[in-house]
Design a protein around this motif. Structure first.
Motif, PDB file in Angstrom:
ATOM      1  N   ARG A 210       6.071 -26.656  19.753  1.00 29.46           N
ATOM      2  CA  ARG A 210       5.577 -25.650  18.915  1.00 29.46           C
ATOM      3  C   ARG A 210       6.242 -24.424  18.848  1.00 29.46           C
ATOM      4  NH1 ARG A 210      -0.009 -23.338  18.719  1.00 29.46           N
ATOM      5  NH2 ARG A 210      -0.598 -23.386  16.346  1.00 29.46           N
ATOM      6  N   ALA A 211       6.735 -23.674  19.815  1.00 30.68           N
ATOM      7  CA  ALA A 211       7.334 -22.811  19.968  1.00 30.68           C
ATOM      8  C   ALA A 211       8.594 -22.721  19.589  1.00 30.68           C
ATOM      9  CB  ALA A 211       7.212 -22.025  21.464  1.00 30.68           C
ATOM     10  N   VAL A 212       9.506 -23.637  19.986  1.00 31.57           N
ATOM     11  CA  VAL A 212      10.924 -23.866  19.529  1.00 31.57           C
ATOM     12  C   VAL A 212      10.999 -24.089  18.206  1.00 31.57           C
ATOM     13  CG1 VAL A 212      12.884 -25.481  19.846  1.00 31.57           C
ATOM     14  CG2 VAL A 212      11.593 -24.519  21.754  1.00 31.57           C
ATOM     15  N   ASP A 213      10.020 -24.732  17.321  1.00 29.20           N
ATOM     16  CA  ASP A 213      10.128 -24.796  15.951  1.00 29.20           C
ATOM     17  C   ASP A 213       9.893 -23.756  15.299  1.00 29.20           C
ATOM     18  OD1 ASP A 213      11.052 -27.484  16.719  1.00 29.20           O
ATOM     19  OD2 ASP A 213       9.032 -28.643  16.354  1.00 29.20           O
ATOM     20  N   ASN A 214       9.332 -22.902  15.709  1.00 27.33           N
ATOM     21  CA  ASN A 214       8.806 -21.701  14.829  1.00 27.33           C
ATOM     22  C   ASN A 214       9.422 -20.481  15.345  1.00 27.33           C
ATOM     23  OD1 ASN A 214       6.130 -22.105  13.342  1.00 27.33           O
ATOM     24  ND2 ASN A 214       5.903 -23.387  14.965  1.00 27.33           N
TER      25      ASN A 214
ATOM     26  N   ARG B  75       0.575 -22.506  37.439  1.00 26.54           N
ATOM     27  CA  ARG B  75       0.367 -23.766  37.430  1.00 26.54           C
ATOM     28  C   ARG B  75      -0.073 -24.114  35.619  1.00 26.54           C
ATOM     29  NH1 ARG B  75      -2.138 -27.464  41.862  1.00 26.54           N
ATOM     30  NH2 ARG B  75      -0.299 -26.386  42.885  1.00 26.54           N
ATOM     31  N   LEU B  76      -1.217 -23.469  35.322  1.00 24.63           N
ATOM     32  CA  LEU B  76      -1.894 -23.642  34.030  1.00 24.63           C
ATOM     33  C   LEU B  76      -1.075 -23.200  32.953  1.00 24.63           C
ATOM     34  CD1 LEU B  76      -4.366 -24.580  32.816  1.00 24.63           C
ATOM     35  CD2 LEU B  76      -5.522 -22.350  32.764  1.00 24.63           C
ATOM     36  N   LYS B  77      -0.327 -22.196  33.064  1.00 23.45           N
ATOM     37  CA  LYS B  77       0.580 -21.688  31.854  1.00 23.45           C
ATOM     38  C   LYS B  77       1.668 -22.528  31.940  1.00 23.45           C
ATOM     39  CE  LYS B  77      -0.487 -16.670  32.218  1.00 23.45           C
ATOM     40  NZ  LYS B  77       0.072 -15.222  32.417  1.00 23.45           N
ATOM     41  N   ARG B  78       2.207 -23.034  32.802  1.00 25.05           N
ATOM     42  CA  ARG B  78       3.530 -24.038  32.980  1.00 25.05           C
ATOM     43  C   ARG B  78       2.875 -25.413  32.334  1.00 25.05           C
ATOM     44  NH1 ARG B  78       4.423 -23.369  38.081  1.00 25.05           N
ATOM     45  NH2 ARG B  78       3.453 -25.154  38.872  1.00 25.05           N
ATOM     46  N   LEU B  79       1.683 -25.771  32.687  1.00 20.47           N
ATOM     47  CA  LEU B  79       1.406 -27.072  31.861  1.00 20.47           C
ATOM     48  C   LEU B  79       1.111 -26.825  30.322  1.00 20.47           C
ATOM     49  CD1 LEU B  79       0.286 -29.984  31.990  1.00 20.47           C
ATOM     50  CD2 LEU B  79      -1.991 -29.095  32.521  1.00 20.47           C
ATOM     51  N   ALA B  80       0.667 -25.614  30.219  1.00 20.30           N
ATOM     52  CA  ALA B  80       0.522 -25.392  28.573  1.00 20.30           C
ATOM     53  C   ALA B  80       1.603 -25.303  27.910  1.00 20.30           C
ATOM     54  CB  ALA B  80      -0.353 -24.015  28.390  1.00 20.30           C
ATOM     55  N   PHE B  81       2.543 -24.645  28.449  1.00 16.18           N
ATOM     56  CA  PHE B  81       3.998 -24.236  27.784  1.00 16.18           C
ATOM     57  C   PHE B  81       4.644 -25.623  27.616  1.00 16.18           C
ATOM     58  CE2 PHE B  81       8.399 -22.930  27.472  1.00 16.18           C
ATOM     59  CZ  PHE B  81       8.114 -22.354  26.274  1.00 16.18           C
ATOM     60  N   ARG B  82       4.577 -26.436  28.771  1.00 21.62           N
ATOM     61  CA  ARG B  82       5.248 -27.727  28.505  1.00 21.62           C
ATOM     62  C   ARG B  82       4.752 -28.615  27.436  1.00 21.62           C
ATOM     63  NH1 ARG B  82       6.130 -29.477  35.131  1.00 21.62           N
ATOM     64  NH2 ARG B  82       7.785 -28.049  35.355  1.00 21.62           N
ATOM     65  N   LEU B  83       3.511 -28.508  27.359  1.00 22.42           N
ATOM     66  CA  LEU B  83       2.665 -29.476  26.289  1.00 22.42           C
ATOM     67  C   LEU B  83       3.225 -28.759  25.028  1.00 22.42           C
ATOM     68  CD1 LEU B  83      -0.667 -29.850  27.989  1.00 22.42           C
ATOM     69  CD2 LEU B  83       0.842 -31.565  27.322  1.00 22.42           C
ATOM     70  N   MET B  84       3.324 -27.593  24.717  1.00 23.78           N
ATOM     71  CA  MET B  84       3.272 -26.931  23.265  1.00 23.78           C
ATOM     72  C   MET B  84       4.813 -26.342  23.229  1.00 23.78           C
ATOM     73  SD  MET B  84       0.196 -27.013  21.925  1.00 23.78           S
ATOM     74  CE  MET B  84      -1.326 -26.898  22.528  1.00 23.78           C
ATOM     75  N   ARG B  85       5.536 -26.709  24.020  1.00 30.82           N
ATOM     76  CA  ARG B  85       7.088 -25.959  23.991  1.00 30.82           C
ATOM     77  C   ARG B  85       7.713 -26.388  22.592  1.00 30.82           C
ATOM     78  NH1 ARG B  85      10.933 -26.906  28.941  1.00 30.82           N
ATOM     79  NH2 ARG B  85      10.457 -29.276  28.337  1.00 30.82           N
TER      80      ARG B  85
ATOM     81  N   LEU C 280       1.846 -20.060  21.090  1.00 31.11           N
ATOM     82  CA  LEU C 280       0.696 -19.577  20.225  1.00 31.11           C
ATOM     83  C   LEU C 280       1.187 -18.587  19.073  1.00 31.11           C
ATOM     84  CD1 LEU C 280      -2.408 -19.746  19.550  1.00 31.11           C
ATOM     85  CD2 LEU C 280      -2.572 -18.262  21.613  1.00 31.11           C
ATOM     86  N   ILE C 281       1.990 -17.651  19.611  1.00 34.69           N
ATOM     87  CA  ILE C 281       2.106 -16.366  18.672  1.00 34.69           C
ATOM     88  C   ILE C 281       3.196 -16.674  17.749  1.00 34.69           C
ATOM     89  CG2 ILE C 281       3.140 -14.318  18.979  1.00 34.69           C
ATOM     90  CD1 ILE C 281       2.353 -13.860  21.773  1.00 34.69           C
ATOM     91  N   ALA C 282       4.266 -17.541  18.063  1.00 32.41           N
ATOM     92  CA  ALA C 282       5.443 -17.726  17.233  1.00 32.41           C
ATOM     93  C   ALA C 282       4.883 -18.569  15.884  1.00 32.41           C
ATOM     94  CB  ALA C 282       6.511 -18.885  17.765  1.00 32.41           C
ATOM     95  N   PRO C 283       4.057 -19.614  15.741  1.00 31.48           N
ATOM     96  CA  PRO C 283       3.600 -20.087  14.535  1.00 31.48           C
ATOM     97  C   PRO C 283       2.817 -19.087  13.686  1.00 31.48           C
ATOM     98  CG  PRO C 283       2.978 -21.433  16.275  1.00 31.48           C
ATOM     99  CD  PRO C 283       3.320 -20.311  17.116  1.00 31.48           C
ATOM    100  N   ILE C 284       2.194 -18.188  14.292  1.00 33.51           N
ATOM    101  CA  ILE C 284       1.445 -17.126  13.734  1.00 33.51           C
ATOM    102  C   ILE C 284       2.451 -16.222  12.886  1.00 33.51           C
ATOM    103  CG2 ILE C 284      -0.388 -15.071  13.755  1.00 33.51           C
ATOM    104  CD1 ILE C 284      -1.380 -16.447  16.328  1.00 33.51           C
ATOM    105  N   VAL C 285       3.451 -15.829  13.698  1.00 31.54           N
ATOM    106  CA  VAL C 285       4.242 -14.874  13.174  1.00 31.54           C
ATOM    107  C   VAL C 285       5.046 -15.650  11.926  1.00 31.54           C
ATOM    108  CG1 VAL C 285       6.410 -13.821  13.494  1.00 31.54           C
ATOM    109  CG2 VAL C 285       4.880 -13.647  15.401  1.00 31.54           C
ATOM    110  N   GLN C 286       5.512 -16.650  11.958  1.00 32.70           N
ATOM    111  CA  GLN C 286       5.947 -17.468  11.148  1.00 32.70           C
ATOM    112  C   GLN C 286       5.151 -17.820   9.804  1.00 32.70           C
ATOM    113  OE1 GLN C 286       9.249 -18.135  10.814  1.00 32.70           O
ATOM    114  NE2 GLN C 286      10.141 -18.702  12.389  1.00 32.70           N
ATOM    115  N   SER C 287       3.874 -17.938  10.012  1.00 32.48           N
ATOM    116  CA  SER C 287       3.037 -18.089   8.770  1.00 32.48           C
ATOM    117  C   SER C 287       2.850 -16.905   8.072  1.00 32.48           C
ATOM    118  CB  SER C 287       1.625 -18.605   9.609  1.00 32.48           C
ATOM    119  OG  SER C 287       0.951 -17.506   9.908  1.00 32.48           O
ATOM    120  N   TYR C 288       3.444 -15.722   8.601  1.00 37.79           N
ATOM    121  CA  TYR C 288       3.390 -14.373   7.841  1.00 37.79           C
ATOM    122  C   TYR C 288       4.720 -14.036   7.695  1.00 37.79           C
ATOM    123  CZ  TYR C 288      -1.769 -13.274   8.798  1.00 37.79           C
ATOM    124  OH  TYR C 288      -2.962 -13.540   8.730  1.00 37.79           O
TER     125      TYR C 288
END
Length: 380
Positions: A150-154, A138-148, A114-122
């Motif tokens: 997005r983090a790496v690319d930014n 478990r919830l954070k683990r699932l969210a990160f796996r789904l969005m990993r 969530l944070i990395a794309p915002i940082v890159q947009s600025y």
């Protein structure tokens, strides 16, 4: 915004002051926070300066020291999912107001998607740093796996404290290892600290001390299991004390368990404390039955003090930088753990261990130069 004296000096010398925003869940005495503070104390502040993000509304352990070193602490709301718009808006407002941050170093990696794309947009450089081999929620683990992705690319650079912390969190994407270095000399064995704390806690000369340093913010440090191990040792008639250094929401559970087992006179809860290095001199053995770890700074600290360390085999074996480290499976019984703890209690010369840790490359006075060079490379 007014220019700081350090920024003026950097400008005068023809260098750009590189100001880095360090992003944490909080600025309390956790392992990753302590690791970065170790580096901050030795940072070349004529060229670099840090500010910090805390997702905790109040002042915590390191805030005053950060201010004394020339840094600032900014408080953001905790991300709860339903406040997505509010959280993103808080980041956007912060980056709009503060153009001085050229690099954002995200240690709160479970929210990096969530944070990395915002940082890159600025148009700021972004580093994501993994400090754990497993995401315990478990919830954070699932969210990160789904969005990993997005983090790496930014990100401009991915860092990890161990191989498992890198591969388990970032997958097959290349990352760079960065050692969890410490102020080794501070943690060298000190007999005066040992004697003073033995007197303070009324520990008799024939009692040995089992110690653990770890946060109670989650159950991942597995202190309840350690308490059961300690009970098994006490049941054998061994004269001993257990000292648990750390604090967090689950400490109340541990205290209730100690009371229930009738161990209140034999277990000490120190809470979060600034003199961990003195307690390590007090300990006779360091036991860490964690469910998972990235690369535990506390083990490197314990080794600097010459302590034998008994660790669960879920902890990365890269931490075995000395023959003082041994591993045991969490599938083994409490009784087997107790036997292994007792086998490691022996008198030894602890004075040479600090130098061994330095030779292994874990002294922050050397490692901070690597961190500074990483920032220079990312900033280019």
């Amino acid at each position: 915004m007014a220019t700081s004296f350090a920024e003026f000096i950097a400008f005068y010398r023809g260098r750009v002051m590189i100001r880095v925003l360090q992003v944490f869940a909080s600025t309390s005495r956790g392992g990753s926070e302590t690791m970065m503070m170790n580096h901050y104390r030795h940072l070349n502040t004529s060229e670099f300066q840090f500010d910090f993000i805390s997702h905790f509304p109040k002042e915590t352990d390191y805030d005053r020291e950060i201010n004394s070193l020339g840094g600032r602490v900014f408080h953001l709301p905790q991300f709860k999912g339903y406040n997505y718009v509010e959280y993103v808006s808080a980041w956007e407002n912060l980056l709009n107001e503060h153009h001085e941050w050229q690099i954002v170093h995200i240690h709160y990696f479970t929210l990096s998607w969530l944070i990395a794309p915002i940082v890159q947009s600025y148009k700021r450089h972004c580093i994501i740093h993994s400090h754990a081999s497993v995401i315990d929620s478990r919830l954070k683990r699932l969210a990160f796996r789904l969005m990993r992705r997005r983090a790496v690319d930014n990100s401009d650079l991915l860092l990890a404290c161990s191989l498992s912390a890198g591969t388990n969190i970032f997958g097959n994407v290349p990352f760079r290892l960065f050692k969890n270095a410490i102020e080794v000399d501070r943690f060298a064995f000190d007999v005066n600290s040992r004697n003073r704390l033995r007197e303070e806690h009324k520990i008799n000369s024939d009692e040995f001390v089992i110690g653990n340093v770890g946060s109670f913010r989650s159950r991942v440090k597995n202190q309840l299991f350690l308490i059961d191990v300690f009970k098994s040792i006490c049941d054998r008639g061994i004269r001993t004390k257990l000292i648990l250094v750390g604090d967090g929401r689950y400490i109340a559970d541990a205290k209730r368990t100690v009371d229930k087992l009738g161990l209140s006179n034999f277990v000490v809860f120190t809470g979060a404390c600034a003199n961990v290095y003195e307690y390590l001199s007090l300990f006779d053995v360091f036991v860490m039955p964690s469910l998972s770890e990235g690369f535990p700074v506390s083990v490197v600290e314990a080794l600097s003090s010459g302590l034998p360390c008994l660790l669960s085999d879920t902890i990365p074996h890269e931490v075995a930088i000395s023959d003082l480290v041994s591993f045991i499976s969490l599938n083994e019984s409490v009784e087997v753990w107790a036997e292994n703890v007792m086998r490691r209690i022996q008198m030894r010369d602890r004075s040479a261990s600090a130098n061994m840790v330095k030779l292994a490359g874990y002294d922050v006075t050397d490692n901070v130069k690597e961190l500074e060079e990483l920032y220079r490379q990312v900033h280019k």
